[in-house]
Scaffold this motif. Structure first.
Motif, PDB file in Angstrom:
ATOM      1  N   LEU A  27      60.845   9.747  16.589  1.00 16.04           N
ATOM      2  CA  LEU A  27      59.439   9.598  16.012  1.00 16.04           C
ATOM      3  C   LEU A  27      59.139   8.071  16.465  1.00 16.04           C
ATOM      4  N   GLU A  28      58.075   7.754  16.755  1.00 15.88           N
ATOM      5  CA  GLU A  28      57.723   6.390  17.200  1.00 15.88           C
ATOM      6  C   GLU A  28      56.663   5.849  16.268  1.00 15.88           C
ATOM      7  N   ARG A  29      55.715   6.790  15.824  1.00 20.44           N
ATOM      8  CA  ARG A  29      54.543   6.416  14.816  1.00 20.44           C
ATOM      9  C   ARG A  29      54.247   7.222  13.526  1.00 20.44           C
ATOM     10  N   LEU A  51      61.016   4.034  15.450  1.00 20.63           N
ATOM     11  CA  LEU A  51      59.961   3.943  14.870  1.00 20.63           C
ATOM     12  C   LEU A  51      59.144   2.474  15.022  1.00 20.63           C
ATOM     13  N   VAL A  52      58.029   2.456  15.935  1.00 23.81           N
ATOM     14  CA  VAL A  52      57.459   1.091  15.980  1.00 23.81           C
ATOM     15  C   VAL A  52      56.361   1.049  15.027  1.00 23.81           C
ATOM     16  N   SER A  53      55.568   2.090  14.702  1.00 22.19           N
ATOM     17  CA  SER A  53      54.455   1.646  13.720  1.00 22.19           C
ATOM     18  C   SER A  53      54.662   2.548  12.260  1.00 22.19           C
ATOM     19  N   GLU A  77      57.465  -2.565  14.722  1.00 24.04           N
ATOM     20  CA  GLU A  77      56.714  -3.584  15.132  1.00 24.04           C
ATOM     21  C   GLU A  77      55.557  -3.657  14.119  1.00 24.04           C
ATOM     22  N   TYR A  78      54.962  -2.772  13.612  1.00 23.52           N
ATOM     23  CA  TYR A  78      53.579  -2.652  12.739  1.00 23.52           C
ATOM     24  C   TYR A  78      53.906  -2.134  11.197  1.00 23.52           C
ATOM     25  N   LEU A  79      53.774  -2.915  10.268  1.00 19.29           N
ATOM     26  CA  LEU A  79      53.824  -2.405   9.107  1.00 19.29           C
ATOM     27  C   LEU A  79      52.717  -2.448   8.226  1.00 19.29           C
ATOM     28  N   SER A  80      51.846  -1.624   7.722  1.00 24.69           N
ATOM     29  CA  SER A  80      50.606  -1.640   6.974  1.00 24.69           C
ATOM     30  C   SER A  80      50.686  -1.082   5.775  1.00 24.69           C
ATOM     31  N   LEU A  81      50.597  -1.885   4.619  1.00 28.77           N
ATOM     32  CA  LEU A  81      50.759  -1.273   3.178  1.00 28.77           C
ATOM     33  C   LEU A  81      49.418  -1.510   2.561  1.00 28.77           C
ATOM     34  N   LYS A  82      48.216  -1.825   3.291  1.00 26.95           N
ATOM     35  CA  LYS A  82      47.109  -2.160   2.565  1.00 26.95           C
ATOM     36  C   LYS A  82      46.578  -1.151   1.634  1.00 26.95           C
ATOM     37  N   ASN A  83      46.248  -1.714   0.539  1.00 28.56           N
ATOM     38  CA  ASN A  83      45.724  -1.019  -0.704  1.00 28.56           C
ATOM     39  C   ASN A  83      46.708  -0.001  -1.191  1.00 28.56           C
TER      40      ASN A  83
END
Length: 435
Positions: A27-29, A51-53, A77-83
């Motif tokens: 799994l990459e995303r 995992l990349v994103s 490479e990308y980690l979003s925990l917004k809100n």
């Protein structure tokens, strides 16, 4: 499942746990967008070493990330925990995410960043808007590949103290630095690579030397109260340093300062400036305005009693003047590209000139101009929205019958205006009328 590369669980409102990833090693995303019932990300995510994103925006009840996170997701490479509003901390191992290039913790309840964040040597973008952060650790400023920093506190957080480390100058990759609603008491030398700088609030009593930032395209500075109470009432006598004129790439300038009093008489603003926004209650004189301006906003400039002839601003499309002592606006009727015109709380203005030549004007809004009596001549046939509020002395509108593009007329608290006649005309022409 072994070949699965993308798993999208967006809007799975009833999912309470992340899946068992032991059979999804490729799994990459992973997308967990609005999985509002998830409380924690299970440690089994460590099986996803490719995992990349990881997208976990709006997981409102997410409280925990596994402590092992940094030890196993070497490709992330990308980690979003917004809100993720219930998330109060990042695991200390986050510094081991050696491939991480973008981190978004905006809208979380994270109060402080672990010192290990300084180990993220490939981090390029950090977004921390609407956060609970009370400070940014010194280690953060040592990340030399950072390109964008965007941080501002939640409205209900009393203090967000930011001490920018001197080492920031070594970061010649940094292009965007935005620190809003922050308490900044000193400013070190910043890197020449910056193209956008927004600092709210600078609690200093002198204009910082930014003369080396000649690549800036956007500059937005807001001054607060200096840390030294003895100097807190002093006015900055030279608020717009001459080096601003050397910023040949600058397109947008915004300045908010209670200490600004004037500008050098020979100061020329940058030749490509498109937007100028000033909120300076003690400013008595404007700098010379470049003909390239498309937007001019003057707010709470109480000491500004006159402006230069604006007729040379042929590209101006937006003009807003709020709360000022200006009595007239020379050249207003010649702004052929003006689309949006707003005057609020200009108590000295008695007459607006003929606006009929403003063939691109779409919106005209006037409010709390207590001494405004009339608008001379005619209104432009391009007008779509007309709002006149709380102008007690206003007696008569120009003829509206020929304005075929007009869609809305709003009047309120204009005691001398014949509102009934305006209402009838709007009804006949199917124009929306509000009062």
């Amino acid at each position: 499942m072994k070949k699965l590369k993308v798993l999208d669980l967006s809007n799975c409102f009833h999912v309470k746990r992340t899946p068992n990833f032991s059979t999804s090693a490729n799994l990459e995303r992973l997308i967990l967008y609005r999985c509002v019932s998830i409380v924690e990300v299970d440690g089994l995510i460590c099986h996803l070493n490719r995992l990349v994103s990881l997208e976990a925006r709006h997981c409102l009840n997410l409280q925990r990330l596994p402590d092992e996170l940094g030890g196993c997701l070497a490709s992330l490479e990308y980690l979003s925990l917004k809100n993720c509003r219930s998330l109060e901390r990042l695991p200390h191992t986050i510094g081991n995410l050696e491939s991480l290039s973008e981190l978004n913790i905006s809208g979380t309840s994270i109060k402080e960043l672990p010192d290990s964040i300084g180990k993220l040597k490939n981090l390029k973008v950090v977004k921390m808007g609407e956060s609970n952060l009370s400070k940014i650790p010194d280690a953060f400023w040592t990340i030399e590949k950072l390109e964008e920093i965007d941080a501002h506190k939640k409205y209900d957080i009393e203090h967000f103290h930011v001490k920018i480390g001197n080492c920031i100058y070594r970061n010649q990759s940094l292009r965007i630095l935005k620190l809003k609603s922050a308490d900044i008491y000193e400013l070190p030398k910043l890197p020449e690579s910056l193209i956008e700088l927004k600092l709210w609030e600078l609690n200093v009593d002198t204009f910082p030397d930014l003369s080396n930032l000649t690549n800036l395209k956007i500059l937005n500075l807001s001054f607060g109260v200096p840390n030294d109470d003895v100097k807190s009432n002093a006015l900055v006598e030279d608020p717009m340093p001459r080096w601003i004129g050397d910023f040949s790439k600058l397109e947008s300038l915004a300045l908010r300062s209670p200490y600004v009093t004037t500008s050098p008489t020979d100061l020329t603003l940058p030749p490509h400036l498109k937007s100028l926004h000033l909120r300076c209650p003690n400013m008595r004189r404007l700098p010379r305005l470049p003909s390239t301006l498309s937007s001019l906003c003057l707010q709470f400039c109480y000491s500004l009693r006159s402006v230069e002839d604006l007729s040379n601003l042929k590209k101006l499309s937006t003009l807003e003047i709020w709360h000022g002592a200006i009595s007239e606006i020379p050249g207003l009727g010649c702004l052929e590209n003006l689309r949006d015109l707003k005057f609020w709380s200009l108590g000295q203005v008695e007459i607006l000139p003929d606006l009929s030549k403003l063939n691109k004007l779409r919106r005209l809004r006037v409010a709390w101009c207590d001494n405004l009596i009339e608008i001379q001549g005619e209104l432009p046939k391009s007008l779509e929205v007309l709002k006149i509020f709380s102008c007690e002395s206003f007696q008569k509108l120009p003829d509206l019958s020929s304005l075929n593009e007009l869609q809305m007329v709003a009047t309120n608290h204009c005691g001398k205006l014949n509102v009934e006649a305006i209402s009838r005309l709007c009804s006949e022409k199917s124009i929306r009328f509000l009062r």
